[in-house]
Design a protein around this motif. Structure first.
Motif, short mmCIF file in Angstrom:
data_model
loop_
_atom_site.label_atom_id
_atom_site.label_comp_id
_atom_site.label_asym_id
_atom_site.label_seq_id
_atom_site.Cartn_x
_atom_site.Cartn_y
_atom_site.Cartn_z
N MET A 1 6.52 38.31 -50.57
CA MET A 1 6.27 38.01 -49.16
C MET A 1 4.92 37.31 -49.01
O MET A 1 3.97 37.62 -49.72
N ASN A 2 4.86 36.35 -48.09
CA ASN A 2 3.61 35.64 -47.85
C ASN A 2 2.53 36.58 -47.34
O ASN A 2 2.79 37.51 -46.59
N LYS A 3 1.28 36.31 -47.74
CA LYS A 3 0.17 37.14 -47.31
C LYS A 3 -0.26 36.82 -45.88
O LYS A 3 -0.78 37.68 -45.18
N ASN A 4 -0.07 35.56 -45.48
CA ASN A 4 -0.48 35.15 -44.15
C ASN A 4 0.57 34.24 -43.53
O ASN A 4 1.29 33.52 -44.24
N CYS A 5 0.65 34.27 -42.21
CA CYS A 5 1.53 33.34 -41.50
C CYS A 5 1.00 31.93 -41.68
O CYS A 5 -0.20 31.68 -41.49
N PRO A 6 1.84 30.96 -42.02
CA PRO A 6 1.37 29.59 -42.23
C PRO A 6 0.98 28.87 -40.95
O PRO A 6 0.41 27.78 -41.02
N LEU A 7 1.25 29.46 -39.79
CA LEU A 7 0.87 28.85 -38.52
C LEU A 7 -0.36 29.52 -37.91
O LEU A 7 -1.38 28.88 -37.69
N CYS A 8 -0.28 30.81 -37.64
CA CYS A 8 -1.38 31.49 -36.95
C CYS A 8 -2.32 32.20 -37.91
O CYS A 8 -3.36 32.72 -37.48
N LEU A 9 -1.94 32.26 -39.19
CA LEU A 9 -2.75 32.86 -40.26
C LEU A 9 -2.88 34.37 -40.15
O LEU A 9 -3.72 34.98 -40.83
N ALA A 10 -2.07 35.01 -39.31
CA ALA A 10 -2.06 36.47 -39.24
C ALA A 10 -1.64 37.04 -40.59
O ALA A 10 -0.87 36.42 -41.33
N ASP A 11 -2.15 38.25 -40.91
CA ASP A 11 -1.76 38.86 -42.18
C ASP A 11 -0.38 39.49 -42.04
O ASP A 11 0.19 39.58 -40.95
N ASN A 12 0.17 39.94 -43.17
CA ASN A 12 1.57 40.35 -43.20
C ASN A 12 1.79 41.81 -42.82
O ASN A 12 2.87 42.36 -43.05
N GLN A 13 0.81 42.44 -42.22
CA GLN A 13 0.93 43.86 -41.90
C GLN A 13 2.14 44.17 -41.02
O GLN A 13 2.82 45.18 -41.22
N ASN A 14 2.43 43.28 -40.07
CA ASN A 14 3.54 43.53 -39.13
C ASN A 14 4.69 42.54 -39.30
O ASN A 14 5.53 42.44 -38.41
N PHE A 15 4.71 41.81 -40.42
CA PHE A 15 5.79 40.86 -40.63
C PHE A 15 7.13 41.59 -40.76
O PHE A 15 7.22 42.69 -41.30
N ALA A 16 8.19 40.92 -40.30
CA ALA A 16 9.56 41.37 -40.57
C ALA A 16 10.14 40.45 -41.64
O ALA A 16 9.93 39.23 -41.59
#
Length: 214
Positions: A1-16
């Motif tokens: 899974m990506n560590k960060n969103c490629p758009l907003c750069l948020a970390d993956n803590q709450n990714f689905a």
């Protein structure tokens, strides 16, 4: 899974994550890692198979969905850019009727197409979904847009992570970034833009503010 969103750069803590696609709840982007078989030369070969260009009336009509919402703004001598125009650019052909000059840029087919430091109009039609690094690409686009300039984007909006696996738009493996109207609102709020028009399904027009967003 990506560590960060490629758009907003948020970390993956709450990714689905559903095994292939990842959803960022912060900006509502859905994304996947680019397929190794569609990178570099193979990606260019794939785009060369697209049947697009000003000689195809259906394609021209399709692109006008990104132009018609700003028809009142189209004045002679404005400077436009078709960002990610692909091998068969057509927006420059359409804008000739308005006496507007349009440069064509595409990293594969027109890498030297950016001729101006600032544009009145920028079109990004059916290219956002190909962005491997949408944060960087968006920054590059907005750095070229004049204050009060218009950015018209066209990309099919996603209907949520649960709908992604059966969505026709994901069948093209060069499509890696999927936006929604909520994503467009996030972009506007965080990049000094104002949404002037949205059809809530595919087309969104922004105006660049003269002062940065707070």
């Amino acid at each position: 899974m990506n560590k960060n969103c490629p758009l907003c750069l948020a970390d993956n803590q709450n990714f689905a994550y559903n095994g292939v696609f990842t959803h960022c709840p912060n900006c509502d982007l859905v994304f996947r890692n680019p397929s190794p078989t569609f990178l570099g030369v193979n990606e260019k070969k794939h785009y060369q198979k697209h049947v697009n260009g000003p000689q195809y009336p259906g394609y021209v009509s399709f692109l006008k969905r990104a132009i018609n919402p700003i028809s009142e703004y189209l004045k002679p001598n404005l400077q436009a850019l078709d960002f990610g125009c692909g091998p068969g650019p057509a927006i420059d052909f359409i804008l000739q009727d308005h006496d507007i000059s349009c440069d064509n840029y595409d990293p594969f087919f027109f890498p030297d197409g950016i001729k101006s430091k600032a544009y009145d109009l920028i079109f990004a039609t059916e290219c956002l979904e190909h962005f491997h690094n949408p944060a960087k690409d968006l920054e590059n686009i907005l750095n070229l847009l004049k204050p009060h300039g218009k950015l018209s984007v066209m990309t099919d909006f996603h209907a949520g992570l649960e709908a992604i696996p059966t969505w026709y738009y994901t069948k093209d493996l060069t499509h890696v970034s999927f936006f929604s109207h909520n994503t467009m609102q996030w972009i506007a709020k965080n990049h000094g833009l104002e949404i002037q028009y949205s059809d809530n399904t595919r087309v969104c027009v922004f105006e660049k503010k003269t002062t940065p967003c707070s």
